[in-house]
Write a protein that holds these residues in place. Sequence first.
Motif, PDB file in Angstrom:
ATOM      1  N   ASP A  17       0.804  -1.222   0.000  1.00  8.90           N
ATOM      2  CA  ASP A  17       0.000   0.000   0.000  1.00  8.90           C
ATOM      3  C   ASP A  17       0.837   1.274   0.000  1.00  8.90           C
ATOM      4  O   ASP A  17       0.296   2.365   0.174  1.00  8.90           O
ATOM      5  CB  ASP A  17      -0.925   0.015   1.221  1.00  8.90           C
ATOM      6  N   ARG A  51      -1.940 -10.604  -5.979  1.00  9.89           N
ATOM      7  CA  ARG A  51      -2.817 -10.636  -7.150  1.00  9.89           C
ATOM      8  C   ARG A  51      -4.290 -10.563  -6.754  1.00  9.89           C
ATOM      9  O   ARG A  51      -5.150 -10.266  -7.587  1.00  9.89           O
ATOM     10  CB  ARG A  51      -2.557 -11.920  -7.938  1.00  9.89           C
ATOM     11  N   ARG A  52      -4.586 -10.851  -5.503  1.00  6.64           N
ATOM     12  CA  ARG A  52      -5.977 -10.760  -5.045  1.00  6.64           C
ATOM     13  C   ARG A  52      -6.367  -9.334  -4.694  1.00  6.64           C
ATOM     14  O   ARG A  52      -7.540  -9.062  -4.429  1.00  6.64           O
ATOM     15  CB  ARG A  52      -6.194 -11.697  -3.850  1.00  6.64           C
ATOM     16  N   LYS A  53      -5.389  -8.427  -4.680  1.00  4.19           N
ATOM     17  CA  LYS A  53      -5.687  -7.021  -4.431  1.00  4.19           C
ATOM     18  C   LYS A  53      -6.100  -6.355  -5.733  1.00  4.19           C
ATOM     19  O   LYS A  53      -5.609  -6.701  -6.805  1.00  4.19           O
ATOM     20  CB  LYS A  53      -4.471  -6.299  -3.847  1.00  4.19           C
ATOM     21  N   SER A  54      -6.977  -5.391  -5.630  1.00  5.25           N
ATOM     22  CA  SER A  54      -7.484  -4.746  -6.837  1.00  5.25           C
ATOM     23  C   SER A  54      -6.443  -3.842  -7.489  1.00  5.25           C
ATOM     24  O   SER A  54      -6.425  -3.676  -8.704  1.00  5.25           O
ATOM     25  CB  SER A  54      -8.745  -3.929  -6.508  1.00  5.25           C
ATOM     26  N   ARG A  55      -5.553  -3.267  -6.687  1.00  6.93           N
ATOM     27  CA  ARG A  55      -4.561  -2.342  -7.246  1.00  6.93           C
ATOM     28  C   ARG A  55      -3.181  -2.674  -6.700  1.00  6.93           C
ATOM     29  O   ARG A  55      -2.526  -1.843  -6.083  1.00  6.93           O
ATOM     30  CB  ARG A  55      -4.938  -0.900  -6.919  1.00  6.93           C
TER      31      ARG A  55
END
Length: 238
Positions: A17, A51-55
Amino acid sequence: MILDPGLRDEEIAAALDCGADALLLRLGDCVENDARRDARAWACEFIGSARRKSRAPKLFIELAPLDSDLVEADLDALFGPGPDGVFLPACASAAGLQRLAVKLAVREALAGVADGATRIGAFVGGDPAGVLALPSFAGASPRLAALVFDDAGLCAALGLAGGGGAAIETARATVVLAAASARVPALAPPVRAGEEADYVARRRDGFAGAMAFSPGQIAAILAVFAAGENRQNSKSPA
C-alpha cells in the motif's frame, strides 16, 4: 521497493500500500539450501496474495546470477504464480539479457503465458567491463523494463570507499544514456535512511526514478520524480 524474505504481515501490507509502482522480491543468499527454497515459496505466496488485491503493484523477482546453477531452479519455482518480471543481478552485457529472455520464453510457453509477458530489469555497471558494454543494451530485447545502476558494485570493483569520483560519475551518466538509447527508464539505486536528498541529485543526473528500501522512502521518490517527462515507472521497482 526492495523486499526480503521473513517480513511480518504488517510489513507486507505496508509495502503493498506504499504507492510504489513495483516491488522487487529478493531471495537471499545464492546458495541452494532450505533458506533459498523457503524464499522461493515465500515469493510465490506473496505474488498470489498480491494478485488478489485490486490495485497491487507490479511484482519482480531478483534471480540468481546467470552463471549460477540456481537460476534454473528460481525460474522453475516462480513460474507457478508467474511474476510480472524478473531482475538480473550483475548483468554484464546484452548477451546475458538475451540468454535470460530465452529461458523466460521457454517457461512462458510451458505455463501458457503470452510470449514476452515477463519483463526483465537489470542491475548494470557493477564493474568496468559492464560499464563499457552498456551501449549494447539498445535493441537487445523487447522484454527490457529498466536499468539500475549498481554503484556499490562498481565502487567495490574499483576499490573506492565512497560513491563519488570521476569514474563513478562517468558510469552513472553512461547508465542514463544507455537507458535512454534502449528507451527504458534508468533507475537510481536505493539510498540508506536519512540520505533521501540524494534522490534530487539523481533526478538532475537524468534518472527517471529510484529504488527504495522502505515504504517511508516512497514519498520522497514521488516528490522528486513524479513531475516531468522522465517519469516512466518512477517508483518501479522502488
